[in-house]
Scaffold this motif. Structure first.
Motif, PDB file in Angstrom:
ATOM      1  N   ARG A   7      35.159  40.309  41.524  1.00 50.06           N
ATOM      2  CA  ARG A   7      34.464  40.922  40.387  1.00 50.06           C
ATOM      3  C   ARG A   7      33.200  41.652  40.866  1.00 50.06           C
ATOM      4  O   ARG A   7      32.918  42.767  40.428  1.00 50.06           O
ATOM      5  N   THR A   8      32.476  41.041  41.785  1.00 50.45           N
ATOM      6  CA  THR A   8      31.260  41.654  42.321  1.00 50.45           C
ATOM      7  C   THR A   8      31.588  42.916  43.112  1.00 50.45           C
ATOM      8  O   THR A   8      30.925  43.942  42.974  1.00 50.45           O
ATOM      9  N   LEU A   9      32.634  42.840  43.951  1.00 53.50           N
ATOM     10  CA  LEU A   9      33.042  44.002  44.741  1.00 53.50           C
ATOM     11  C   LEU A   9      33.489  45.146  43.840  1.00 53.50           C
ATOM     12  O   LEU A   9      33.149  46.310  44.070  1.00 53.50           O
ATOM     13  N   ARG A  10      34.261  44.826  42.813  1.00 54.83           N
ATOM     14  CA  ARG A  10      34.740  45.842  41.873  1.00 54.83           C
ATOM     15  C   ARG A  10      33.554  46.499  41.171  1.00 54.83           C
ATOM     16  O   ARG A  10      33.488  47.722  41.041  1.00 54.83           O
ATOM     17  N   HIS A  11      32.593  45.700  40.726  1.00 59.94           N
ATOM     18  CA  HIS A  11      31.417  46.242  40.044  1.00 59.94           C
ATOM     19  C   HIS A  11      30.636  47.168  40.975  1.00 59.94           C
ATOM     20  O   HIS A  11      30.247  48.266  40.577  1.00 59.94           O
ATOM     21  N   ALA A  12      30.408  46.726  42.204  1.00 59.42           N
ATOM     22  CA  ALA A  12      29.665  47.546  43.169  1.00 59.42           C
ATOM     23  C   ALA A  12      30.401  48.849  43.439  1.00 59.42           C
ATOM     24  O   ALA A  12      29.795  49.927  43.467  1.00 59.42           O
ATOM     25  N   TYR A  13      31.710  48.770  43.628  1.00 57.06           N
ATOM     26  CA  TYR A  13      32.505  49.965  43.928  1.00 57.06           C
ATOM     27  C   TYR A  13      32.464  50.955  42.769  1.00 57.06           C
ATOM     28  O   TYR A  13      32.329  52.162  42.974  1.00 57.06           O
ATOM     29  N   GLU A  14      32.578  50.459  41.553  1.00 53.61           N
ATOM     30  CA  GLU A  14      32.656  51.339  40.389  1.00 53.61           C
ATOM     31  C   GLU A  14      31.299  51.879  39.933  1.00 53.61           C
ATOM     32  O   GLU A  14      31.255  52.909  39.265  1.00 53.61           O
ATOM     33  N   ASN A  15      30.209  51.204  40.287  1.00 56.58           N
ATOM     34  CA  ASN A  15      28.913  51.566  39.715  1.00 56.58           C
ATOM     35  C   ASN A  15      27.847  52.017  40.696  1.00 56.58           C
ATOM     36  O   ASN A  15      26.804  52.508  40.257  1.00 56.58           O
ATOM     37  N   VAL A  16      28.069  51.837  41.980  1.00 56.79           N
ATOM     38  CA  VAL A  16      27.032  52.171  42.959  1.00 56.79           C
ATOM     39  C   VAL A  16      27.613  53.141  43.994  1.00 56.79           C
ATOM     40  O   VAL A  16      28.412  52.738  44.838  1.00 56.79           O
ATOM     41  N   PRO A  17      27.236  54.408  43.932  1.00 54.04           N
ATOM     42  CA  PRO A  17      27.779  55.397  44.866  1.00 54.04           C
ATOM     43  C   PRO A  17      27.617  55.005  46.336  1.00 54.04           C
ATOM     44  O   PRO A  17      28.523  55.236  47.142  1.00 54.04           O
ATOM     45  N   PHE A  18      26.496  54.396  46.700  1.00 52.63           N
ATOM     46  CA  PHE A  18      26.275  53.976  48.085  1.00 52.63           C
ATOM     47  C   PHE A  18      27.390  53.041  48.557  1.00 52.63           C
ATOM     48  O   PHE A  18      27.952  53.208  49.632  1.00 52.63           O
ATOM     49  N   TYR A  19      27.710  52.027  47.725  1.00 56.02           N
ATOM     50  CA  TYR A  19      28.735  51.070  48.115  1.00 56.02           C
ATOM     51  C   TYR A  19      30.135  51.681  48.048  1.00 56.02           C
ATOM     52  O   TYR A  19      30.999  51.369  48.862  1.00 56.02           O
ATOM     53  N   ARG A  20      30.374  52.562  47.072  1.00 53.61           N
ATOM     54  CA  ARG A  20      31.677  53.232  47.003  1.00 53.61           C
ATOM     55  C   ARG A  20      31.921  54.028  48.280  1.00 53.61           C
ATOM     56  O   ARG A  20      32.994  53.950  48.886  1.00 53.61           O
ATOM     57  N   ASP A  21      30.907  54.768  48.729  1.00 54.94           N
ATOM     58  CA  ASP A  21      31.029  55.536  49.970  1.00 54.94           C
ATOM     59  C   ASP A  21      31.245  54.612  51.168  1.00 54.94           C
ATOM     60  O   ASP A  21      32.066  54.894  52.043  1.00 54.94           O
ATOM     61  N   ALA A  22      30.499  53.509  51.219  1.00 58.73           N
ATOM     62  CA  ALA A  22      30.638  52.565  52.334  1.00 58.73           C
ATOM     63  C   ALA A  22      32.040  51.954  52.368  1.00 58.73           C
ATOM     64  O   ALA A  22      32.655  51.842  53.432  1.00 58.73           O
ATOM     65  N   PHE A  23      32.561  51.581  51.198  1.00 59.94           N
ATOM     66  CA  PHE A  23      33.922  51.041  51.122  1.00 59.94           C
ATOM     67  C   PHE A  23      34.927  52.090  51.588  1.00 59.94           C
ATOM     68  O   PHE A  23      35.821  51.796  52.375  1.00 59.94           O
ATOM     69  N   ASP A  24      34.771  53.300  51.067  1.00 63.36           N
ATOM     70  CA  ASP A  24      35.710  54.366  51.405  1.00 63.36           C
ATOM     71  C   ASP A  24      35.687  54.671  52.904  1.00 63.36           C
ATOM     72  O   ASP A  24      36.739  54.835  53.523  1.00 63.36           O
ATOM     73  N   LYS A  25      34.503  54.733  53.507  1.00 62.71           N
ATOM     74  CA  LYS A  25      34.400  54.987  54.947  1.00 62.71           C
ATOM     75  C   LYS A  25      35.041  53.880  55.771  1.00 62.71           C
ATOM     76  O   LYS A  25      35.579  54.132  56.842  1.00 62.71           O
ATOM     77  N   ALA A  26      34.968  52.649  55.261  1.00 62.27           N
ATOM     78  CA  ALA A  26      35.567  51.510  55.959  1.00 62.27           C
ATOM     79  C   ALA A  26      37.057  51.373  55.654  1.00 62.27           C
ATOM     80  O   ALA A  26      37.739  50.524  56.226  1.00 62.27           O
ATOM     81  N   GLY A  27      37.569  52.224  54.737  1.00 58.90           N
ATOM     82  CA  GLY A  27      38.980  52.151  54.364  1.00 58.90           C
ATOM     83  C   GLY A  27      39.301  50.927  53.514  1.00 58.90           C
ATOM     84  O   GLY A  27      40.425  50.439  53.519  1.00 58.90           O
ATOM     85  N   LEU A  28      38.313  50.456  52.772  1.00 55.65           N
ATOM     86  CA  LEU A  28      38.489  49.262  51.938  1.00 55.65           C
ATOM     87  C   LEU A  28      38.440  49.625  50.463  1.00 55.65           C
ATOM     88  O   LEU A  28      37.766  50.574  50.066  1.00 55.65           O
ATOM     89  N   ARG A  29      39.156  48.862  49.674  1.00 57.59           N
ATOM     90  CA  ARG A  29      39.117  48.948  48.220  1.00 57.59           C
ATOM     91  C   ARG A  29      38.907  47.529  47.705  1.00 57.59           C
ATOM     92  O   ARG A  29      39.373  46.575  48.322  1.00 57.59           O
ATOM     93  N   PRO A  30      38.222  47.348  46.590  1.00 56.88           N
ATOM     94  CA  PRO A  30      37.997  45.995  46.075  1.00 56.88           C
ATOM     95  C   PRO A  30      39.285  45.202  45.870  1.00 56.88           C
ATOM     96  O   PRO A  30      39.326  44.004  46.121  1.00 56.88           O
ATOM     97  N   GLU A  31      40.344  45.868  45.455  1.00 56.90           N
ATOM     98  CA  GLU A  31      41.610  45.151  45.218  1.00 56.90           C
ATOM     99  C   GLU A  31      42.290  44.696  46.504  1.00 56.90           C
ATOM    100  O   GLU A  31      43.239  43.929  46.471  1.00 56.90           O
TER     101      GLU A  31
END
Length: 72
Positions: free
Chosen positions: A26-50
């Protein structure tokens, strides 16, 4: 006295692990959906909250450095 304790404090090991994983997802999903910094970091790492599964999520969260002192 037990009414003063959080219900999570009374859970068994497996139940507590499942609750912690669900809260982490739930925390990862919230960060991914609401914080551009974390969305970019996830995307660069090839990770998705799911992608977060019990063992895979543990490995990912310990090996993926999402922020550093320079980035914040």
């Amino acid at each position: 006295m037990t009414d003063l304790l959080d219900a999570a404090e009374l859970l068994g090991r497996e139940e507590l692990g499942a609750l912690q994983l669900e809260r982490l997802r739930r925390t990862l999903r919230h960060a991914y959906e609401n914080v551009p910094f974390y969305r970019d970091a996830f995307d660069k790492a090839g990770l998705r909250p799911e992608d977060c599964r019990a063992s895979a999520c543990e490995r990912a969260t310990t090996s993926a450095q999402v922020s550093t002192s320079r980035s914040v």
